[in-house]
Enzyme design. Sequence first.
Site, PDB file in Angstrom:
ATOM      1  N   SER A  57      57.664  68.696  46.258  1.00  0.00           N
ATOM      2  CA  SER A  57      56.437  69.019  48.215  1.00  0.00           C
ATOM      3  C   SER A  57      55.229  69.176  48.251  1.00  0.00           C
ATOM      4  O   SER A  57      55.003  70.638  47.330  1.00  0.00           O
ATOM      5  CB  SER A  57      57.302  69.933  48.640  1.00  0.00           C
ATOM      6  OG  SER A  57      57.264  69.924  50.107  1.00  0.00           O
ATOM      7  N   LYS A  99      56.309  63.979  48.714  1.00  0.00           N
ATOM      8  CA  LYS A  99      55.741  64.306  49.822  1.00  0.00           C
ATOM      9  C   LYS A  99      54.777  65.530  50.343  1.00  0.00           C
ATOM     10  O   LYS A  99      54.593  65.892  49.975  1.00  0.00           O
ATOM     11  CB  LYS A  99      57.030  65.071  50.517  1.00  0.00           C
ATOM     12  CG  LYS A  99      57.180  65.798  51.290  1.00  0.00           C
ATOM     13  CD  LYS A  99      59.435  65.927  52.067  1.00  0.00           C
ATOM     14  CE  LYS A  99      58.761  67.398  52.463  1.00  0.00           C
ATOM     15  NZ  LYS A  99      60.704  68.222  52.188  1.00  0.00           N
ATOM     16  N   LEU A 100      53.630  64.655  51.457  1.00  0.00           N
ATOM     17  CA  LEU A 100      52.988  65.440  52.151  1.00  0.00           C
ATOM     18  C   LEU A 100      53.880  66.438  53.416  1.00  0.00           C
ATOM     19  O   LEU A 100      54.201  65.665  53.804  1.00  0.00           O
ATOM     20  CB  LEU A 100      51.542  64.378  52.183  1.00  0.00           C
ATOM     21  CG  LEU A 100      51.288  63.404  50.853  1.00  0.00           C
ATOM     22  CD1 LEU A 100      50.067  62.883  51.666  1.00  0.00           C
ATOM     23  CD2 LEU A 100      50.758  64.518  50.097  1.00  0.00           C
ATOM     24  N   LYS A 101      53.157  67.610  53.086  1.00  0.00           N
ATOM     25  CA  LYS A 101      53.347  67.635  54.318  1.00  0.00           C
ATOM     26  C   LYS A 101      52.192  67.439  55.424  1.00  0.00           C
ATOM     27  O   LYS A 101      51.143  68.011  54.932  1.00  0.00           O
ATOM     28  CB  LYS A 101      53.275  70.077  53.669  1.00  0.00           C
ATOM     29  CG  LYS A 101      54.602  70.345  53.614  1.00  0.00           C
ATOM     30  CD  LYS A 101      55.908  70.098  54.322  1.00  0.00           C
ATOM     31  CE  LYS A 101      56.507  70.934  53.219  1.00  0.00           C
ATOM     32  NZ  LYS A 101      58.205  71.038  54.506  1.00  0.00           N
ATOM     33  N   ASP A 108      56.639  64.851  55.691  1.00  0.00           N
ATOM     34  CA  ASP A 108      57.325  66.203  56.514  1.00  0.00           C
ATOM     35  C   ASP A 108      56.318  66.804  57.466  1.00  0.00           C
ATOM     36  O   ASP A 108      55.293  67.530  56.800  1.00  0.00           O
ATOM     37  CB  ASP A 108      57.786  66.577  55.379  1.00  0.00           C
ATOM     38  CG  ASP A 108      58.704  67.739  56.289  1.00  0.00           C
ATOM     39  OD1 ASP A 108      58.669  68.070  57.260  1.00  0.00           O
ATOM     40  OD2 ASP A 108      59.289  68.903  55.132  1.00  0.00           O
ATOM     41  N   ASN A 156      57.759  69.211  59.731  1.00  0.00           N
ATOM     42  CA  ASN A 156      58.002  70.080  60.232  1.00  0.00           C
ATOM     43  C   ASN A 156      58.415  71.045  61.355  1.00  0.00           C
ATOM     44  O   ASN A 156      57.309  71.567  61.933  1.00  0.00           O
ATOM     45  CB  ASN A 156      57.643  71.774  59.722  1.00  0.00           C
ATOM     46  CG  ASN A 156      58.266  71.570  58.194  1.00  0.00           C
ATOM     47  OD1 ASN A 156      57.457  71.225  57.019  1.00  0.00           O
ATOM     48  ND2 ASN A 156      59.863  71.982  57.784  1.00  0.00           N
ATOM     49  N   GLU A 198      59.683  63.107  58.355  1.00  0.00           N
ATOM     50  CA  GLU A 198      60.772  64.631  58.129  1.00  0.00           C
ATOM     51  C   GLU A 198      60.744  65.248  59.111  1.00  0.00           C
ATOM     52  O   GLU A 198      59.402  65.320  59.350  1.00  0.00           O
ATOM     53  CB  GLU A 198      60.970  64.576  56.558  1.00  0.00           C
ATOM     54  CG  GLU A 198      61.869  66.246  56.624  1.00  0.00           C
ATOM     55  CD  GLU A 198      61.565  66.831  54.907  1.00  0.00           C
ATOM     56  OE1 GLU A 198      61.404  65.847  53.852  1.00  0.00           O
ATOM     57  OE2 GLU A 198      62.621  67.502  54.839  1.00  0.00           O
ATOM     58  N   ASP A 204      65.495  66.816  59.152  1.00  0.00           N
ATOM     59  CA  ASP A 204      65.781  67.665  58.253  1.00  0.00           C
ATOM     60  C   ASP A 204      66.214  68.986  59.604  1.00  0.00           C
ATOM     61  O   ASP A 204      67.797  69.430  59.778  1.00  0.00           O
ATOM     62  CB  ASP A 204      64.025  68.783  57.510  1.00  0.00           C
ATOM     63  CG  ASP A 204      64.263  70.155  56.927  1.00  0.00           C
ATOM     64  OD1 ASP A 204      65.808  70.543  56.380  1.00  0.00           O
ATOM     65  OD2 ASP A 204      63.176  70.095  55.778  1.00  0.00           O
ATOM     66  N   LYS A 263      70.516  70.491  53.070  1.00  0.00           N
ATOM     67  CA  LYS A 263      70.075  71.652  52.343  1.00  0.00           C
ATOM     68  C   LYS A 263      71.446  71.950  53.399  1.00  0.00           C
ATOM     69  O   LYS A 263      71.550  72.260  54.087  1.00  0.00           O
ATOM     70  CB  LYS A 263      69.229  72.187  53.137  1.00  0.00           C
ATOM     71  CG  LYS A 263      67.373  71.554  52.913  1.00  0.00           C
ATOM     72  CD  LYS A 263      66.508  72.312  53.336  1.00  0.00           C
ATOM     73  CE  LYS A 263      65.091  71.959  53.247  1.00  0.00           C
ATOM     74  NZ  LYS A 263      63.370  72.077  54.276  1.00  0.00           N
ATOM     75  N   GLY A 299      64.994  71.145  50.053  1.00  0.00           N
ATOM     76  CA  GLY A 299      64.668  73.143  49.058  1.00  0.00           C
ATOM     77  C   GLY A 299      64.195  74.001  49.549  1.00  0.00           C
ATOM     78  O   GLY A 299      63.854  73.486  50.793  1.00  0.00           O
TER      79      GLY A 299
HETATM   80  O1  SMG Z   1      61.696  73.607  47.811  1.00  0.00           O
HETATM   81  O2  SMG Z   1      60.042  72.556  47.371  1.00  0.00           O
HETATM   82  C1  SMG Z   1      60.908  73.183  47.704  1.00  0.00           C
HETATM   83  C2  SMG Z   1      60.387  73.332  49.334  1.00  0.00           C
HETATM   84  C3  SMG Z   1      60.589  71.661  50.019  1.00  0.00           C
HETATM   85  O3  SMG Z   1      59.045  71.273  51.233  1.00  0.00           O
HETATM   86  C4  SMG Z   1      59.913  71.685  51.943  1.00  0.00           C
HETATM   87  N1  SMG Z   1      60.312  72.523  52.421  1.00  0.00           N
HETATM   88  O4  SMG Z   1      61.137  70.968  55.298  1.00  0.00           O
HETATM   89  O5  SMG Z   1      61.795  70.039  53.768  1.00  0.00           O
HETATM   90  C5  SMG Z   1      60.985  71.531  54.209  1.00  0.00           C
HETATM   91  C6  SMG Z   1      60.186  72.980  53.383  1.00  0.00           C
HETATM   92  C7  SMG Z   1      60.572  74.127  54.030  1.00  0.00           C
HETATM   93  C8  SMG Z   1      60.655  75.172  53.176  1.00  0.00           C
HETATM   94  S1  SMG Z   1      59.373  76.002  53.818  1.00  0.00           S
HETATM   95  C9  SMG Z   1      59.838  77.068  52.731  1.00  0.00           C
HETATM   96 MG    MG Z   2      61.478  69.130  55.434  1.00  0.00          MG
END
Ligand code: SMG
Ligand code: MG
Length: 369
Positions: free
Chosen positions: A136, A162-164, A190, A192, A215, A240, A264, A292
């Site tokens: 990520s 995966k790109l935020k 993703d 969020n 996501e 998620d 998760k 994660g």
């Molecule tokens: O554990 O590599 C990891 C982080 C993966 O992007 C990740 N997690 O929304 O999926 C998600 C985010 C939430 C955690 S941000 C601290």
């Molecule tokens: Mg997510």
Amino acid sequence: MKIENIELRRVRLPLVRPFRTSFGTAVERETTLVRVVTANAEGWAECAAEPDPLYSSEFLDASDLVIRDHLIPRLQALGNGLTAEKVATTLEPVKGHFMSKAVLETAILDAQLKETGVSFGQYLGAVHDTVPAGVSVGIMDSIDELLDAVEGYLAEGYLRIKLKIEPGWDIAPVRAVRERFGPDMLLQVDANTAYTLADARHLALLDPFDLLLMEQPMKEDDLMGHANLAKLISTPICLDESIESARDAATAITLGACSIINVKPARVGGYLEARRIHDVAAAHGVPVWCGGMLETGIGRAANVALAGLPNFVLPGDTSASNRYYAEDLTAPFVLEKGHLRVPTGPGIGVEVLPDALKRVTVTTTNITF
Ligand code: SMG
Ligand code: MG
């Protein structure tokens, strides 16, 4: 099973690079480790809650409090009849607080499995010895910086990127990464919860980039919105934050709000509910993958075991230890041809390193059981 003591240990580990999402930037990982001591074993788990309630309503100080004042007393009432399988139903009267419930259930399950010599993978029903690893990639200050980061991860062997994303950091970075690294790279995004249905036309601009999935584009409680968005874009929607139980998973799938699920364990109250989500999704022909929360080796070990189940068909956010930490709390998880090995020892199958643990410990609280 007879528990003698539960230790809550607050730890703080620096991240090797800041991790920026649509809700904030993390430069370190702070968590509470739970250590459950029984006559013959010691079970470990880590809480996924973050210092601030930004990913979800849960946060670390509240989690410590609810564990100490509301969850542990209910488990104590079970006496020697306590088993990991009874934790969720015993804690059910307490609303919400899934991450707090998950860390307790997981530490108790670890102790229980260590007492009986069974690994997490065996217990959960893993069918793979290794699992494919994705990574990520946080929001960056520039596209050049992002391309360098992605290039580095691909060189290490990661099988999926995966790109935020967030408004203002979406189409251009995705286009740049797709153009630079080609059509074969597995790529997903993703958000969020950073968008609304009013952004549907904008999000449809991602359709030509052949993403595996998008996501959690919208708010966690907006299942209808996601079902509507799914009709307006061709990128598959993955949920998620919206999925906190197997029932949520069934509802979301039935509504057409998602066609893929990020599982998760922490978000859903533990590994037993996570496995039920896996099963519900499998019954609907919906693929899942393991998410994660920047876990140390303690949480990663159990996640990797879960990711060995048959319907975890997409690479997870289960990256190698060095993606997060210069020094992990267990022997590091390392990439082997883009895969992580599922631990085979009893329980989570990894040892906590005492010196590393000491270096990152902030406070320790012991609760005699
Ligand atoms: O554990 O590599 C990891 C982080 C993966 O992007 C990740 N997690 O929304 O999926 C998600 C985010 C939430 C955690 S941000 C601290
Ligand atoms: Mg997510």
